[in-house]
Design an enzyme around this catalytic site. Structure first.
Site: not given
Length: 489
Positions: A60, A133, A343
């Site tokens: 990303h 997404n 993350y």
């Protein structure tokens, strides 16, 4: 004659605030001589320039973002006690970052790739991040496979290029990817813009109401601009002519006051129904068919303000699915469980331990209160406050109220496969998706897949990939095999 210009901002200064006399010539040892180490303006500028970039996201990396608002349009208090969802008409500030998955920071926007959908709600109970997404499913169902999957999508360690052999070898050996790959190579695989695509939370999440009842939910963000996509040929041309096409479209539409909006929906499953549902509701490679759990409209999302500085607000923005608020929590989804760690760990490495307190990331409707101090880029915001809890000096205290309901677990520990429910296999929903397509859509899907698979160097890898689609639908596999064979002659 010396040019004049607007100098209302005051004198140019160094980082320490000292005025700069000359920003055009370096200090030298005599006219035409070598430069001097005492020229601190030169050294500061070069040193800062060398450090202007931070590590780009492993995935990303290529993205764009905008601020906006979320407005509640339906009463959902019977499902969740989340304060930002507590009443119809309530508005919450948001920041949404769109992205591609595989490309580097300088890659083109118009490519066949999933689009990241990372949405931050600045709620009065803290920031809530919803990381998904533009597809409701994903390639794999267990986080332990994620590094391997991404390695196949990125550049090969020997050739330095993305290789069809790596992509199709992994997908062929991971049949659970068949559903997502069918999405990716269908018409929605290359959105025309960020405004003309849907977003999905993808994972299953938990909602808990004030009485302690909990439900499983899936989020859908349906574009009010209508779905628009690019063909492979259109995308190839646009990627060469305007690599920044999606970023430009988003920025210019907001500048023009044409604010993009999405209708926000959720599917809600009572917790008691999960165990016997025909598909594992926590399997990221599966959807919940709408006839089983019809989507319910709960709100509107609008984007209405562009970032002032792309690096500060888009590149340094961070999102973590572990950022929950009271009334919302995780599920046993194995991909989600891995992302709860992954993350935050990525952001602490990439942006720094105090990344959460940068303006774009910190809470906007409340403040962070804890004992975390110091570290890289710490701004001293706590002053002399005590950094431990409990304390007798007016410090913050724990609430004793869990954000979400406990999830019942049983059985021995071990490296278990994701549980299969009555209709679970790796191909059934890919087949359902194929059969929903029109004849034109099927032809484009087969053309997109065959053109890609034909680039594989080994027959066994190509055959394995085709066989997975044949298991999803016999006609799908027959057409694909014929198309690949014709291209590989």
């Amino acid at each position: 004659m010396v040019d004049t210009f607007d100098n209302t901002a005051g004198p140019l200064t160094t980082e320490s605030g000292a005025p700069i006399a000359n920003n055009n010539q370096s200090e030298a040892a005599g006219k035409g001589g070598p430069l001097l180490i005492q020229d601190q303006v030169l050294l500061e500028k070069l040193a800062h320039f060398n450090r202007e970039r931070i590590p780009e996201r492993v995935v990303h990396a290529r993205g764009a973002g905008a601020y906006g608002k979320f407005t509640v349009t339906a009463d959902v208090t019977k499902y969740t006690k989340a304060a930002f969802l507590s009443e119809i008409g309530k508005e919450t500030e948001t920041f949404l970052r769109f992205s591609t998955v595989a490309g580097n920071l300088g890659a083109a926007d118009a490519v066949r790739d999933p689009r990241g959908w990372a949405l931050k709600f600045y709620t009065e109970e803290g920031n809530y991040d919803l990381v998904g997404n533009n597809t409701p499913v994903f390639f794999i169902r267990d986080a332990i496979k994620f590094p391997d999957f991404i390695h196949t999508q990125k550049r090969d360690p020997y050739t330095g290029s993305q290789e069809a052999d790596n992509v199709w070898d992994f997908w062929g050996l991971s049949p659970e990817s068949t559903h997502q790959v069918t999405w990716l190579f269908g018409d929605r695989g290359i959105p025309a813009s960020y405004r003309h695509m849907n977003g999905y939370g993808s994972h299953t999440f938990q909602w808990t109401n004030a009485e302690g009842e909990h439900f499983w939910v899936k989020y859908h963000f349906k574009t009010d601009q209508g779905i628009k996509n690019l063909t492979a040929e259109e995308a190839d041309r646009l990627a060469g002519e305007d690599p920044d096409s999606h970023q430009r479209d988003l920025r210019e539409s907001i500048e023009a006051g044409d604010y993009p909006t999405w209708t926000v929906q959720v599917q809600v499953m009572p917790a008691a129904e999960a165990a016997n549902y025909r598909f594992n509701p926590f399997d990221l490679t599966k959807v919940w068919p709408h006839e089983d759990y019809p989507p319910i409209e709960i709100g509107k999302l609008e984007l209405n303000r562009n970032p002032e500085n792309i690096f500060a607000e888009v590149e340094q923005s961070i999102f973590s699915p572990a950022h929950f608020v009271p009334g919302i929590g995780p599920s046993p989804d194995k991909m989600l469980q891995g992302r709860l760690f992954g993350y935050g760990d990525a952001h602490r490495y990439r942006v720094g331990i105090n990344a959460d307190q940068l303006p774009v990331n910190r809470p906007h409707a409340t403040e962070a209160r804890n004992g975390n101090r110091d570290g890289y880029a710490y701004d001293g915001r706590h002053g002399g406050q005590k950094n431990y809890e409990p304390n007798s000096f007016g410090g913050p205290n724990e609430t004793g109220e869990a954000l979400w309901a406990p999830i019942e677990v049983n059985g021995p520990t071990g490296e278990w496969e994701t549980p299969r429910h009555s209709e679970d296999d790796d191909f059934v929903q890919a087949g359902d998706l194929y059969r929903l397509m029109s004849e034109d859509e099927k032809e484009r899907l087969v053309a997109n897949l065959s053109g890609n698979i034909a680039g594989v160097s080994r027959d066994d890898i190509a055959e394995r990939a085709i066989a997975n689609f044949a298991k999803a639908d016999e006609d799908f596999g027959k057409r694909l095999r014929a198309a690949v064979e014709a291209l590989r002659k």
